[in-house]
Design a protein around this motif. Structure first.
Motif, PDB file in Angstrom:
ATOM      1  N   GLY A 103       0.820  -1.210   0.000  1.00 34.38           N
ATOM      2  CA  GLY A 103       0.000   0.000   0.000  1.00 34.38           C
ATOM      3  C   GLY A 103       0.849   1.253   0.000  1.00 34.38           C
ATOM      4  N   GLN A 104       1.947   1.211   0.740  1.00 34.45           N
ATOM      5  CA  GLN A 104       2.945   2.283   0.786  1.00 34.45           C
ATOM      6  C   GLN A 104       4.291   1.602   0.640  1.00 34.45           C
ATOM      7  OE1 GLN A 104       2.757   5.587   3.743  1.00 34.45           O
ATOM      8  NE2 GLN A 104       4.461   4.459   4.593  1.00 34.45           N
ATOM      9  N   HIS A 105       4.807   1.515  -0.558  1.00 37.92           N
ATOM     10  CA  HIS A 105       5.946   0.642  -0.847  1.00 37.92           C
ATOM     11  C   HIS A 105       7.307   1.340  -0.738  1.00 37.92           C
ATOM     12  CE1 HIS A 105       7.072  -3.324  -2.605  1.00 37.92           C
ATOM     13  NE2 HIS A 105       8.204  -2.651  -2.809  1.00 37.92           N
ATOM     14  N   ALA A 106       7.484   2.447  -1.463  1.00 36.75           N
ATOM     15  CA  ALA A 106       8.783   3.140  -1.490  1.00 36.75           C
ATOM     16  C   ALA A 106       8.556   4.632  -1.626  1.00 36.75           C
ATOM     17  CB  ALA A 106       9.633   2.635  -2.661  1.00 36.75           C
ATOM     18  N   GLN A 107       9.565   5.403  -1.185  1.00 39.37           N
ATOM     19  CA  GLN A 107       9.482   6.862  -1.272  1.00 39.37           C
ATOM     20  C   GLN A 107      10.742   7.397  -1.951  1.00 39.37           C
ATOM     21  OE1 GLN A 107       9.133   8.968   2.482  1.00 39.37           O
ATOM     22  NE2 GLN A 107       8.082  10.647   1.451  1.00 39.37           N
ATOM     23  N   PHE A 108      10.587   8.461  -2.737  1.00 36.81           N
ATOM     24  CA  PHE A 108      11.696   9.084  -3.446  1.00 36.81           C
ATOM     25  C   PHE A 108      12.035  10.409  -2.791  1.00 36.81           C
ATOM     26  CE2 PHE A 108       9.715   6.093  -6.189  1.00 36.81           C
ATOM     27  CZ  PHE A 108      10.798   5.413  -6.703  1.00 36.81           C
ATOM     28  N   VAL A 109      13.330  10.619  -2.568  1.00 41.74           N
ATOM     29  CA  VAL A 109      13.795  11.831  -1.899  1.00 41.74           C
ATOM     30  C   VAL A 109      14.926  12.453  -2.705  1.00 41.74           C
ATOM     31  CG1 VAL A 109      13.104  11.103   0.417  1.00 41.74           C
ATOM     32  CG2 VAL A 109      15.359  10.479  -0.432  1.00 41.74           C
ATOM     33  N   TYR A 110      15.039  13.760  -2.599  1.00 42.59           N
ATOM     34  CA  TYR A 110      16.108  14.475  -3.291  1.00 42.59           C
ATOM     35  C   TYR A 110      16.890  15.298  -2.285  1.00 42.59           C
ATOM     36  CZ  TYR A 110      18.690  17.394  -6.472  1.00 42.59           C
ATOM     37  OH  TYR A 110      19.709  18.015  -7.135  1.00 42.59           O
ATOM     38  N   SER A 111      18.200  15.268  -2.411  1.00 42.59           N
ATOM     39  CA  SER A 111      19.062  16.108  -1.588  1.00 42.59           C
ATOM     40  C   SER A 111      20.052  16.788  -2.512  1.00 42.59           C
ATOM     41  CB  SER A 111      19.749  15.249  -0.522  1.00 42.59           C
ATOM     42  OG  SER A 111      21.124  15.268  -0.609  1.00 42.59           O
ATOM     43  N   SER A 112      20.344  18.047  -2.237  1.00 45.20           N
ATOM     44  CA  SER A 112      21.257  18.802  -3.104  1.00 45.20           C
ATOM     45  C   SER A 112      22.660  18.210  -3.085  1.00 45.20           C
ATOM     46  CB  SER A 112      21.287  20.270  -2.702  1.00 45.20           C
ATOM     47  OG  SER A 112      21.690  20.404  -1.364  1.00 45.20           O
ATOM     48  N   VAL A 118      16.045   6.523  -3.095  1.00 47.20           N
ATOM     49  CA  VAL A 118      14.817   5.775  -2.868  1.00 47.20           C
ATOM     50  C   VAL A 118      14.909   5.135  -1.487  1.00 47.20           C
ATOM     51  CG1 VAL A 118      15.678   3.667  -4.013  1.00 47.20           C
ATOM     52  CG2 VAL A 118      13.210   4.060  -3.817  1.00 47.20           C
ATOM     53  N   VAL A 119      13.755   5.066  -0.814  1.00 44.45           N
ATOM     54  CA  VAL A 119      13.669   4.477   0.520  1.00 44.45           C
ATOM     55  C   VAL A 119      12.563   3.426   0.501  1.00 44.45           C
ATOM     56  CG1 VAL A 119      13.187   4.918   2.961  1.00 44.45           C
ATOM     57  CG2 VAL A 119      14.352   6.658   1.591  1.00 44.45           C
ATOM     58  N   ASP A 120      12.902   2.178   0.847  1.00 46.86           N
ATOM     59  CA  ASP A 120      11.886   1.138   0.997  1.00 46.86           C
ATOM     60  C   ASP A 120      11.128   1.434   2.287  1.00 46.86           C
ATOM     61  OD1 ASP A 120      10.900  -1.733   0.194  1.00 46.86           O
ATOM     62  OD2 ASP A 120      11.216  -1.748   2.372  1.00 46.86           O
ATOM     63  N   LYS A 121       9.804   1.473   2.218  1.00 45.29           N
ATOM     64  CA  LYS A 121       8.976   1.816   3.370  1.00 45.29           C
ATOM     65  C   LYS A 121       8.515   0.563   4.108  1.00 45.29           C
ATOM     66  CE  LYS A 121       8.356   5.475   4.241  1.00 45.29           C
ATOM     67  NZ  LYS A 121       9.226   6.309   5.071  1.00 45.29           N
ATOM     68  N   THR A 127      12.201  -3.841  -2.127  1.00 41.15           N
ATOM     69  CA  THR A 127      12.641  -2.936  -3.182  1.00 41.15           C
ATOM     70  C   THR A 127      14.094  -3.282  -3.472  1.00 41.15           C
ATOM     71  OG1 THR A 127      11.171  -1.208  -2.325  1.00 41.15           O
ATOM     72  CG2 THR A 127      12.932  -0.507  -3.815  1.00 41.15           C
ATOM     73  N   MET A 128      14.448  -3.351  -4.757  1.00 44.57           N
ATOM     74  CA  MET A 128      15.824  -3.665  -5.137  1.00 44.57           C
ATOM     75  C   MET A 128      16.324  -2.638  -6.150  1.00 44.57           C
ATOM     76  SD  MET A 128      16.021  -7.859  -5.243  1.00 44.57           S
ATOM     77  CE  MET A 128      15.652  -7.961  -6.952  1.00 44.57           C
ATOM     78  N   VAL A 129      17.623  -2.378  -6.092  1.00 50.19           N
ATOM     79  CA  VAL A 129      18.288  -1.551  -7.096  1.00 50.19           C
ATOM     80  C   VAL A 129      19.434  -2.377  -7.663  1.00 50.19           C
ATOM     81  CG1 VAL A 129      19.581   0.565  -7.540  1.00 50.19           C
ATOM     82  CG2 VAL A 129      17.658   0.612  -5.950  1.00 50.19           C
ATOM     83  N   ASN A 130      19.392  -2.603  -8.978  1.00 49.07           N
ATOM     84  CA  ASN A 130      20.403  -3.404  -9.677  1.00 49.07           C
ATOM     85  C   ASN A 130      20.615  -4.761  -9.007  1.00 49.07           C
ATOM     86  OD1 ASN A 130      20.799  -1.265 -11.484  1.00 49.07           O
ATOM     87  ND2 ASN A 130      22.304  -0.326 -10.133  1.00 49.07           N
ATOM     88  N   GLY A 131      19.523  -5.388  -8.560  1.00 46.23           N
ATOM     89  CA  GLY A 131      19.583  -6.720  -7.963  1.00 46.23           C
ATOM     90  C   GLY A 131      19.918  -6.763  -6.484  1.00 46.23           C
ATOM     91  N   LEU A 147      18.409  -0.053 -12.472  1.00 47.36           N
ATOM     92  CA  LEU A 147      17.191  -0.846 -12.610  1.00 47.36           C
ATOM     93  C   LEU A 147      16.574  -0.974 -11.219  1.00 47.36           C
ATOM     94  CD1 LEU A 147      15.285  -2.450 -14.405  1.00 47.36           C
ATOM     95  CD2 LEU A 147      16.658  -4.467 -13.910  1.00 47.36           C
ATOM     96  N   LEU A 148      15.399  -0.415 -11.051  1.00 48.46           N
ATOM     97  CA  LEU A 148      14.683  -0.413  -9.779  1.00 48.46           C
ATOM     98  C   LEU A 148      13.582  -1.461  -9.827  1.00 48.46           C
ATOM     99  CD1 LEU A 148      14.055   1.093  -7.049  1.00 48.46           C
ATOM    100  CD2 LEU A 148      12.543   2.546  -8.390  1.00 48.46           C
ATOM    101  N   MET A 149      13.548  -2.319  -8.812  1.00 51.89           N
ATOM    102  CA  MET A 149      12.468  -3.321  -8.703  1.00 51.89           C
ATOM    103  C   MET A 149      11.593  -2.944  -7.522  1.00 51.89           C
ATOM    104  SD  MET A 149      12.565  -6.035 -10.852  1.00 51.89           S
ATOM    105  CE  MET A 149      11.828  -7.362  -9.947  1.00 51.89           C
ATOM    106  N   ILE A 150      10.351  -2.657  -7.793  1.00 48.49           N
ATOM    107  CA  ILE A 150       9.351  -2.413  -6.761  1.00 48.49           C
ATOM    108  C   ILE A 150       8.513  -3.691  -6.739  1.00 48.49           C
ATOM    109  CG2 ILE A 150       7.390  -0.985  -6.050  1.00 48.49           C
ATOM    110  CD1 ILE A 150       9.922   0.646  -6.059  1.00 48.49           C
TER     111      ILE A 150
END
Length: 160
Positions: A103-112, A118-121, A127-131, A147-150
């Protein structure tokens, strides 16, 4: 801790977005109270988008994050604080029929300083990034071409 005016969940004092529903938080320019709308319900002051202009400038991305899956016809631009999920977030219509996505899987954040992350919730199917499986509630910095896997959904990361 403060209470999100949108979903009524308790969140950290220094948040600019609710980590539960993704709502951008508005703060009274006079008393600092969190709320919704143009005027503060506490003192009547004007509501602003952040606690200070420095924080607001740091939250503005210098690049866009686009997630896509051509086979499924998905291409979406992601904003700072956006949540991916079946029940939560501005993109929920894309995922509401995928029972593997929480229902609430991952969140995207930006920092300068670090760029997009990405944060798995604490999702059920991860959640996987490049395996590599992400630890819940830890920021993983994204790079163009990742490659992002949700859960069971593959998404190509483009930072433009």
């Amino acid at each position: 801790m403060i209470i999100c005016p949108n979903c009524k969940e308790e969140i950290d004092d220094d948040s600019l977005y609710c980590d539960q529903c993704g709502q951008m938080l508005l703060f009274c320019e006079t008393c600092g109270h969190v709320g919704i709308g143009k005027r503060c319900t506490n003192c009547g002051g004007f509501m602003g988008s952040s606690k200070s202009s420095d924080e607001e400038l740091k939250s503005i991305p210098l690049s866009d994050l686009v997630l896509s899956n051509a086979q499924q016809g998905i291409s979406m631009s992601v904003s700072n604080g956006d949540i991916i999920g079946r029940r939560v977030g501005v993109h929920k219509h894309l995922f509401e029929n995928n029972m593997y996505i929480s229902g609430q899987h991952a969140q995207f954040v930006y920092s300068s300083s670090d760029g997009w992350g990405v944060v798995d919730k604490n999702s059920s199917n991860g959640t996987m990034v490049n395996g590599n499986k992400l630890l819940p509630d830890k920021i993983h910095i994204l790079k163009d071409g990742d490659l992002l896997m949700i859960a069971n959904l593959k998404l190509q990361v483009s930072i433009v």
